[in-house]
Design an enzyme around this catalytic site. Structure first.
Site, PDB file in Angstrom:
ATOM      1  N   HIS A  66     -79.575  47.044  15.601  1.00 58.71           N
ATOM      2  CA  HIS A  66     -78.478  47.047  14.689  1.00 58.71           C
ATOM      3  C   HIS A  66     -77.330  46.576  15.338  1.00 58.71           C
ATOM      4  O   HIS A  66     -76.672  45.520  14.669  1.00 58.71           O
ATOM      5  CB  HIS A  66     -78.514  48.685  14.366  1.00 58.71           C
ATOM      6  CG  HIS A  66     -77.488  48.781  13.248  1.00 58.71           C
ATOM      7  ND1 HIS A  66     -77.773  48.990  11.885  1.00 58.71           N
ATOM      8  CD2 HIS A  66     -76.039  48.760  13.381  1.00 58.71           C
ATOM      9  CE1 HIS A  66     -76.559  49.415  11.214  1.00 58.71           C
ATOM     10  NE2 HIS A  66     -75.618  49.274  11.862  1.00 58.71           N
ATOM     11  N   GLU A  67     -77.024  46.950  16.472  1.00 64.36           N
ATOM     12  CA  GLU A  67     -75.510  46.412  16.924  1.00 64.36           C
ATOM     13  C   GLU A  67     -75.466  44.973  17.386  1.00 64.36           C
ATOM     14  O   GLU A  67     -74.764  44.185  17.137  1.00 64.36           O
ATOM     15  CB  GLU A  67     -75.246  47.412  18.277  1.00 64.36           C
ATOM     16  CG  GLU A  67     -75.030  48.908  17.736  1.00 64.36           C
ATOM     17  CD  GLU A  67     -73.959  48.819  16.660  1.00 64.36           C
ATOM     18  OE1 GLU A  67     -73.016  48.270  16.662  1.00 64.36           O
ATOM     19  OE2 GLU A  67     -73.810  50.328  15.997  1.00 64.36           O
ATOM     20  N   PRO A 116     -45.919  54.979   6.455  1.00 62.79           N
ATOM     21  CA  PRO A 116     -47.139  55.578   6.583  1.00 62.79           C
ATOM     22  C   PRO A 116     -46.926  56.535   7.966  1.00 62.79           C
ATOM     23  O   PRO A 116     -45.855  56.501   8.481  1.00 62.79           O
ATOM     24  CB  PRO A 116     -48.079  54.606   7.259  1.00 62.79           C
ATOM     25  CG  PRO A 116     -47.622  53.273   6.860  1.00 62.79           C
ATOM     26  CD  PRO A 116     -46.124  53.180   6.788  1.00 62.79           C
ATOM     27  N   PRO A 117     -47.509  57.741   7.987  1.00 62.93           N
ATOM     28  CA  PRO A 117     -47.533  58.742   8.839  1.00 62.93           C
ATOM     29  C   PRO A 117     -47.550  57.987  10.370  1.00 62.93           C
ATOM     30  O   PRO A 117     -48.344  57.289  10.668  1.00 62.93           O
ATOM     31  CB  PRO A 117     -48.616  59.833   8.621  1.00 62.93           C
ATOM     32  CG  PRO A 117     -48.990  59.475   7.332  1.00 62.93           C
ATOM     33  CD  PRO A 117     -48.763  57.907   6.950  1.00 62.93           C
ATOM     34  N   GLY A 118     -46.759  58.358  11.384  1.00 62.82           N
ATOM     35  CA  GLY A 118     -46.772  58.182  12.573  1.00 62.82           C
ATOM     36  C   GLY A 118     -46.089  56.878  12.994  1.00 62.82           C
ATOM     37  O   GLY A 118     -46.261  56.378  14.301  1.00 62.82           O
ATOM     38  N   THR A 119     -45.424  56.147  12.062  1.00 68.21           N
ATOM     39  CA  THR A 119     -44.733  55.043  12.187  1.00 68.21           C
ATOM     40  C   THR A 119     -43.286  55.113  13.033  1.00 68.21           C
ATOM     41  O   THR A 119     -42.560  53.994  13.429  1.00 68.21           O
ATOM     42  CB  THR A 119     -44.372  53.903  11.043  1.00 68.21           C
ATOM     43  OG1 THR A 119     -44.033  54.917  10.052  1.00 68.21           O
ATOM     44  CG2 THR A 119     -45.869  53.694  10.652  1.00 68.21           C
ATOM     45  N   GLY A 120     -42.665  56.357  13.019  1.00 67.53           N
ATOM     46  CA  GLY A 120     -41.620  56.480  13.651  1.00 67.53           C
ATOM     47  C   GLY A 120     -40.210  56.835  12.732  1.00 67.53           C
ATOM     48  O   GLY A 120     -39.324  56.732  13.238  1.00 67.53           O
ATOM     49  N   HIS A 158     -74.884  42.905  14.247  1.00 61.58           N
ATOM     50  CA  HIS A 158     -73.646  42.644  13.903  1.00 61.58           C
ATOM     51  C   HIS A 158     -73.018  41.686  14.785  1.00 61.58           C
ATOM     52  O   HIS A 158     -72.341  40.719  14.383  1.00 61.58           O
ATOM     53  CB  HIS A 158     -72.806  43.924  14.397  1.00 61.58           C
ATOM     54  CG  HIS A 158     -73.078  44.984  13.207  1.00 61.58           C
ATOM     55  ND1 HIS A 158     -73.019  44.830  11.759  1.00 61.58           N
ATOM     56  CD2 HIS A 158     -73.389  46.283  13.480  1.00 61.58           C
ATOM     57  CE1 HIS A 158     -73.190  46.004  11.281  1.00 61.58           C
ATOM     58  NE2 HIS A 158     -73.345  47.133  12.048  1.00 61.58           N
ATOM     59  N   ASP A 194     -71.295  50.965   7.215  1.00 61.50           N
ATOM     60  CA  ASP A 194     -71.223  49.611   7.199  1.00 61.50           C
ATOM     61  C   ASP A 194     -71.463  49.248   5.626  1.00 61.50           C
ATOM     62  O   ASP A 194     -70.640  48.392   5.128  1.00 61.50           O
ATOM     63  CB  ASP A 194     -72.486  48.902   7.859  1.00 61.50           C
ATOM     64  CG  ASP A 194     -72.373  49.216   9.263  1.00 61.50           C
ATOM     65  OD1 ASP A 194     -71.184  49.313   9.826  1.00 61.50           O
ATOM     66  OD2 ASP A 194     -73.317  49.089   9.940  1.00 61.50           O
TER      67      ASP A 194
END
Length: 641
Positions: A440-441, A218-222, A444, A517
């Site tokens: 709402h929170e 993936p992008p950004g993994t080095g 969860h 959600d």
């Protein structure tokens, strides 16, 4: 790490080229203006024409002091009046063969001469036409070369030359010590380093070093960082360029640049050639995949395949490439003898994330309370670039807060900034909306706390964030999981739907705040059936396949319309089941829902510990007056007996 790229001797620096270009333009303008003035002054001698008869009359009237007879004209210099110098234009007339002209001039004492005119006319033509044209031609030629160099070709004659950045020994500034969380990838690359150091050892036994290695992830993994680290560890020349560097508006330029690249590589052997984003030129030549052919790109790919087959492997030239779209690459590029090895550079695990955080925080002043393991647990799924950004955000926050070191709270806030964005302190919600978001929170959080196989609640907040969230519930796993059971997925869906369920139970209404959600819950339910085989109806039948796994992970259907309709019905059944369970949990814990929500509205942000303390208080059985009276009567009966 120092990312300053140093050109490998291909021309002067761009800033010097620009200064030289401006100097040439200014010099050309000055010279052209000067030539124009000179030619104008020469022509001004001939800018007043008179008739030949008028010229003869001027001679007879003694108004002429000097005459210059040229091949096609006669220049006439009049006598100054009142013995004052004459300031003005000269006269000229056409040349007519007149045998009486010279005696007439002698009679009136007029000086006359006839210089060689051809040279002056020739010089006038050279100065007025040839020199300006040559000068402007040189100027435009330099301008063309300058623009072509900016486009990467190095001029018209060098349009097909490779513009790879060349890093000489140790100039990459990166070693394996700068790369963390990719132990398996480093182990696969260590053999390449050993080959670059000791090629004779492999040649003696008859072993051949793989010609190329493809870094996939993936992008950004080095991936790029790993390639530079290989060159830094091996102390060899590192030639870096991207796949788009081969693409040019001229057909055949890409293939020419590939040839020049491998020629430079063999001249600088031992060396590493790194092609980033190779999918730009290495896409499959199948028109069904590409959506049409591209002659220039295909020629470039064909030349790359030919060069990788043809270069001498004994010269210790290794080709590394990186991509996050391996599924689109041409099969001929991946066969043995070209890119023999595929090295997976995945997202780091828990231990890897902790090591990456330590590497990026090595030059940052840290407080004694910093715990990288907690940060690593809270950043599941993050790549190296994300973690580096979080450390930097934490350092910036510490400076804003007026501290000289980074604390744990700075790092945790940085995690939230990267994931959810910065707090929007200027957004003021109405009391009604604030209550809805709070319930709402807390919904969860209650669903997470009242179920097994869920992650503990770390934080609940109703402070809006810049990425669109009006509030969120942050959960932190106690340990990292690589597999999920069906029960765990169902519990996760219940947690996602519990926010909307809390709105229904408390207010008897629904809002738009649960859109994300619902999307995530629907995707989880769909993946359970279409990809994970968690359905009695379809058993372990794969109904969808994932494309672009390292990018968007888009799912593509593998079944017909009737089967897809049945799949939708299965997803709907799971959503309804989880929704009903979420409503049941919220209804059974209505007292805790109200109490925690009121506390959240007052504080705006509460920790997981505060949430659990209030929940435990609400769960403890409390004495009622009826129970107290019954206990008192029972005690009295026992005493009487």
């Amino acid at each position: 790490m120092n990312d300053n790229n140093k050109p490998g001797g291909n021309g002067s620096p761009p800033n010097n080229d620009f200064k030289l270009f401006m100097r040439i333009i200014i010099f050309s303008l000055i010279v052209t203006f000067g030539m124009h003035l000179l030619s104008t002054s020469m022509v001004s001698k001939m800018n007043q024409e008179i008739k030949y008869s008028e010229f003869i009359q001027m001679v007879k009237d003694d108004e002429v002091s000097q005459v210059e007879i040229q091949s096609d004209r006669i220049l006439i210099y009049p006598k100054p009046k009142d013995n004052t110098p004459y300031i003005g234009n000269y006269y000229y007339t056409g040349y007519i063969k007149d045998d009486n002209l010279l005696p007439l001039l002698d009679e009136h004492n007029v000086d006359y001469s006839s210089p060689v005119q051809e040279n002056s006319i020739f010089m006038l033509f050279i100065m007025e036409w040839v020199l300006p044209i040559c000068l402007w031609g040189l100027l435009f030629m330099f301008l063309g070369r300058f623009l072509m160099k900016k486009m990467g070709g190095g001029g018209i004659m060098g349009v097909g030359k490779s513009n790879a950045k060349i890093y000489m020994q140790k100039e990459t500034g990166v070693t394996f010590a700068d790369v963390a969380g990719q132990d398996e990838a480093k182990e696969s690359l260590e053999e390449i380093i050993d080959f670059l150091h000791n090629p004779a050892k492999y040649a003696a036994i008859g072993a051949k070093q793989p010609r190329g290695a493809l870094l996939v992830g993936p992008p950004g993994t080095g991936k790029t960082l790993l390639a530079k680290a290989v060159a830094g560890e091996a102390n060899v020349t590192f030639m870096s360029l991207t796949g788009s560097d081969f693409v040019e508006m001229f057909v055949g330029v890409g293939a020419s640049r590939v040839r020049d690249l491998f020629k430079q590589a063999q001249e600088n052997a031992p060396c590493i050639v790194f092609i980033d984003e190779i999918d730009a030129i290495g896409k499959s030549r199948d028109n069904a995949i590409n959506g049409g052919g591209n002659d220039e790109r295909e020629q470039t790919l064909n030349q790359l395949l030919s060069e990788m087959d043809g270069f001498d492997s004994s010269k210790a030239v290794v080709v590394l490439a990186a991509t996050n779209r391996p599924e689109v690459l041409d099969k001929a590029l991946l066969r043995p003898g070209r890119f023999d090895r595929r090295i997976i550079v995945e997202k780091p695990d828990l231990i890897g994330r902790e090591k990456i955080l330590q590497v990026h925080a090595a030059k940052v002043k840290l407080g004694n309370d910093v715990d990288f393991k907690k940060i690593a647990l809270a950043t599941s799924g993050a790549v190296g670039a994300d973690l580096a950004n979080m450390v930097n955000e934490a350092a910036l926050r510490a400076v804003r807060m007026g501290r000289s070191e980074v604390l744990q709270e700075d790092l945790m806030e940085a995690v939230e900034v990267v994931i959810a964005g910065k707090e929007k302190k200027d957004r003021i919600m109405s009391e009604k909306e604030k209550r809805i978001v709070a319930f709402h929170e807390v919904g969860h959080a209650l669903a997470a706390a009242k179920q097994k196989n869920t992650q503990p609640v770390q934080k609940i907040t109703i402070v809006p964030r810049t990425m669109g969230a009006l509030g969120y519930t942050m959960q932190m796993p106690e340990e990292e999981h690589y597999l999920m059971t069906r029960d765990e997925i169902i519990s996760e869906i219940v947690v996602l739907l519990a926010g909307r369920s809390a709105e229904e139970v408390e207010f008897g209404l629904v809002t738009t705040g649960a859109s994300n959600d619902i999307e995530r819950a629907s995707q989880l339910a769909r993946s359970m059936i279409s990809q994970y085989g968690m359905s009695e109806t379809f058993d372990m039948m794969a109904l969808e396949s994932v494309q672009n796994r390292y990018l968007d992970g888009r799912a593509v259907s593998n079944c017909g319309d009737i089967t897809m309709a049945q799949l939708d019905q299965e997803v709907l059944a799971i959503i309804k089941e989880c929704h009903a369970k979420a409503v049941e949990i919220i209804s059974d814990n209505k007292k805790a829902l109200v109490k925690i929500s009121e506390y959240l509205i007052e504080k705006e942000t509460i920790t997981g510990e505060e949430f659990m303390d209030i929940l435990k208080e609400c769960d403890e059985p409390q004495e009622t007056p009826e129970n107290s009276t019954e206990e008192a009567i029972t005690d009295n009966k026992e005493e009487n007996s």
